[in-house]
Design an enzyme around this catalytic site. Structure first.
Site, PDB file in Angstrom:
ATOM      1  N   CYS A 160      22.880   9.202  16.137  1.00 54.68           N
ATOM      2  CA  CYS A 160      23.725  10.404  16.113  1.00 54.68           C
ATOM      3  C   CYS A 160      24.867  10.235  15.121  1.00 54.68           C
ATOM      4  O   CYS A 160      25.891   9.610  15.430  1.00 54.68           O
ATOM      5  CB  CYS A 160      24.261  10.697  17.515  1.00 54.68           C
ATOM      6  SG  CYS A 160      25.339  12.149  17.563  1.00 54.68           S
ATOM      7  N   CYS A 186      28.185  11.718  16.186  1.00 55.41           N
ATOM      8  CA  CYS A 186      28.931  10.927  17.177  1.00 55.41           C
ATOM      9  C   CYS A 186      29.569   9.695  16.536  1.00 55.41           C
ATOM     10  O   CYS A 186      30.696   9.341  16.856  1.00 55.41           O
ATOM     11  CB  CYS A 186      28.004  10.438  18.294  1.00 55.41           C
ATOM     12  SG  CYS A 186      26.831  11.667  18.867  1.00 55.41           S
ATOM     13  N   ASP A 187      28.826   9.010  15.683  1.00 56.61           N
ATOM     14  CA  ASP A 187      29.242   7.672  15.277  1.00 56.61           C
ATOM     15  C   ASP A 187      29.634   7.524  13.808  1.00 56.61           C
ATOM     16  O   ASP A 187      30.082   6.455  13.392  1.00 56.61           O
ATOM     17  CB  ASP A 187      28.099   6.672  15.589  1.00 56.61           C
ATOM     18  CG  ASP A 187      27.798   6.636  17.083  1.00 56.61           C
ATOM     19  OD1 ASP A 187      28.751   6.771  17.873  1.00 56.61           O
ATOM     20  OD2 ASP A 187      26.629   6.485  17.451  1.00 56.61           O
TER      21      ASP A 187
END
Ligand code: NAP
Length: 330
Positions: A135, A138-139
């Protein structure tokens, strides 16, 4: 008939728990068949820094526990089993679980999520959350001024690679074939980006590193068919090779799924102008599948956003639609 629930929520991730919270506060006394192990993808995530309301971030499993605890405050009931089948007969949904239990309900919200596809390498799994991620949204933030690689050749790979250039100093897209399957416009955006390099006909064979990603062993197939191995020095590896929505248990339900297994809802069918499917949907309700009373929210119906926050929003919206559906039925 007795013992018919007003609403059963299938799935215990962000979408399902948000739907359950609203249903319990609407006095619908929801039953959540949360699956086993429960909690979905958040339970496999470490730091979550993009869920609003937690300025210092929160661990994925802690966030899910908070969601669940909040529903318990309003007496939501849980069954920690996986659903095997969903069938509607004479306005009643029959839901069976792996252990053979059967539940009945007037309405159902499916929120069973999706799992990211992984390459299946031992080294990849060892370094998940330590530089290996599925992701970018997200990261990506953790890779400021670092070099990263993205595996895949679809729209997600193009989108994630382009997004990662906001942080990373260089992004290499590694694709197993010599052409992308992504839409032309998304490909072009990636190809035009000076921070993105492409490796075609290339496969990751190993992620190098003990406690952090230090590089990738890549096998390249040359034009003459010969293979050569190369080490690419990167600190991050992002998989963008697709997701598998958890909808296998809906086979007998008659609910329409797309070719990848995502549940069609009235919203998606309207947005994507699926004129062939439109006669089967009731556009009076949003987040509604083609089976009246069967609703869907979160990643099992959403290939685009795949965020805890969007899943929560969809779960709430689907539950509000269920309230309207039930009141019209009564
Ligand atoms: P996808 O279209 O299925 O593409 C997956 C890619 O990963 C393919 O290029 C595939 O290679 C590669 N791949 C699959 N398994 C692999 C493996 N084991 N090893 C190496 N490579 C592997 O998935 P997606 O990109 O996640 O997109 C899913 C859907 O969402 C698509 O319909 C897409 O259009 C849509 N989407 C749209 C947007 C947007 O419009 N903004 C953004 C993201 C996604 P091959 O090509 O060789 O099969």
């Amino acid at each position: 008939m007795d013992n018919i629930e007003k609403i059963i929520v299938i799935g215990g991730g962000p979408a399902g728990l948000a739907a359950a919270l609203y249903a319990s506060r609407a006095m619908l006394n929801p039953l959540v068949v949360e699956g086993f192990p429960a909690g979905g993808q958040l339970t496999l995530t470490s730091d979550v820094e993009n869920y609003p309301g937690f300025p210092d971030g929160i661990l994925g499993p802690d966030l899910i526990k908070k969601f669940r605890d909040q529903t318990l405050r309003f007496n939501t009931r849980f069954v920690s089993e996986n659903v095997k089948t969903v069938v509607k007969k004479e306005n009643v949904f029959y839901i069976t679980t792996d252990s053979g239990k059967e539940f009945k309900a007037r309405s159902v919200i499916v929120t069973t999520g999706a799992d990211a596809k992984w390459l299946g390498l031992e080294s990849e799994q060892k370094l998940r959350g330590k530089g290996v991620s599925a992701c970018a949204t997200c990261d990506g933030f953790f890779f400021k001024d670092k070099e990263v690689a993205v595996v895949g050749g679809g729209d997600s790979a193009m989108e994630e690679a382009t997004f990662l250039t906001k942080f990373a100093s260089k992004v290499t897209i590694i694709h197993r074939r010599n052409e992308f399957r992504a839409s032309k416009i998304m490909q072009q955006r990636a190809l035009d980006n000076p921070k993105i390099e492409i490796m075609y006909n290339s496969e990751v064979k190993e992620v190098i590193g003990e406690n952090a990603v230090e590089g990738l062993k890549i096998e390249i197939t040359n034009a003459d068919g010969n293979k050569e191995e190369k080490v690419l020095n990167v600190q991050g590896l992002f998989l963008a090779i697709g997701h598998i929505p958890t909808t296998y248990f809906l086979k007998e339900s008659g609910a329409l799924l797309d070719e990848k297994g995502y549940l069609y809802t009235s919203d998606i069918v309207a947005l994507e102008q699926k004129t062939d499917l439109q006669p089967q949907f009731n556009f009076e309700f949003r987040y509604a599948t083609n089976i009246p009373g069967l609703f869907a929210a979160g990643d099992c119906t959403d290939y685009q956003y795949k965020q805890a926050g969007t899943a929560v929003g969809m779960g709430i919206a689907a539950e509000l639609e269920v309230e309207r559906y039930l009141s019209e039925k009564e």
